[in-house]
Scaffold this active site. Structure first.
Site, PDB file in Angstrom:
ATOM      1  CB  VAL A 155      35.934  45.904  44.794  1.00 18.67           C
ATOM      2  CG1 VAL A 155      36.104  46.547  43.436  1.00 18.67           C
ATOM      3  CG2 VAL A 155      35.249  46.848  45.759  1.00 18.67           C
ATOM      4  CB  CYS A 156      36.035  41.368  41.364  1.00 19.30           C
ATOM      5  SG  CYS A 156      34.438  41.090  40.581  1.00 19.30           S
ATOM      6  CB  ALA A 157      36.998  42.905  36.702  1.00 19.61           C
ATOM      7  CG  MET A 196      37.900  47.784  40.522  1.00 20.41           C
ATOM      8  SD  MET A 196      37.719  49.238  41.596  1.00 20.41           S
ATOM      9  CE  MET A 196      38.824  50.405  40.819  1.00 20.41           C
ATOM     10  N   GLY A 236      31.983  42.254  39.152  1.00 24.04           N
ATOM     11  CA  GLY A 236      31.066  41.846  40.211  1.00 24.04           C
ATOM     12  C   GLY A 236      30.897  40.357  40.427  1.00 24.04           C
TER      13      GLY A 236
END
Length: 107
Positions: A66-68, A94, A70
């Site tokens: 997971v990041c901001a 996210m 993708g």
């Protein structure tokens, strides 16, 4: 949205609770992003530290990266799959998680 077919990914709407419950959730964002909210139970290893900390990522468990939005988690997914992990990218990250109204933790 364009998806790289070489990077296994799932969108929030398709993420079922059983996958979420069984996966090792790996958040690769920067500390300030993590502090603003993350998935409950996630492990935080910023992307820039992942190569040196890869031993903290289990070999025998699916990894949901997971990041901001993708991008960074897509890179993490590629790297982890290359080193023998079974990783999948959360497409939309996210941002999509929050838009979908999914719970976030700040602990």
């Amino acid at each position: 949205m364009f998806r790289n077919q070489e990077i296994p990914s799932v969108v929030v709407a398709e993420l079922d609770d059983s996958l979420l419950a069984e996966a090792f959730v790996l958040d690769v964002r920067e500390p300030d992003e993590w502090d603003r909210g993350h998935i409950e139970g996630a492990t935080h290893i910023p992307l820039g530290q992942l190569q040196e900390r890869v031993g903290e990522v289990p070999v025998d468990q699916k990894v949901l990266c997971v990041c901001a939005v993708g991008g960074r988690s897509g890179m993490a997914t590629q790297f982890l799959n290359q080193v023998g992990r079974e990783a999948i990218n959360l497409d939309g990250g996210m941002h999509a998680w929050q838009v979908a109204g999914r719970p976030m933790s700040t602990n």
